[in-house]
Design a protein around this motif. Structure first.
Motif: not given
Length: 96
Positions: A5, A9, A12, A84
């Motif tokens: 995850t 992120f 993105s 991230a």
């Protein structure tokens, strides 16, 4: 959060940085240096390429502190969180 995850992120945030960063305009202005001469320079393709260049640079530069932390013995979750966080920092710096 899982490392997967956090990785999504980071990707993105890098893509958003590529679309919104002021550096995209700089790379767009330098299109004769990186755009292939055999392809007709269409405005949309040049912007897409500039956005991808900035997004890739963001993803790679955000990975440097994570790679150092991993080399020093940090866990996978911590390094992904650092990656991230670095991508999010680049995203926030582009909006300032």
């Amino acid at each position: 959060m899982t490392p997967q995850t956090l990785f999504l992120f980071a990707i993105s945030a890098s893509l958003l940085t590529g679309m919104t960063s002021p550096a995209t305009g700089l790379v767009f202005g330098l299109w004769p240096l990186w755009y292939p001469q055999v392809v007709t320079p269409v405005h949309e393709l040049v912007y897409y390429g500039a956005s991808l260049i900035v997004a890739t640079a963001t993803l790679l530069s955000a990975a440097i502190p994570a790679a150092i932390a991993e080399r020093l013995g940090a866990s996978e979750r911590a390094t992904m969180g650092l990656w991230a966080g670095g991508a999010a920092l680049w995203l926030l710096l582009g909006w300032v």
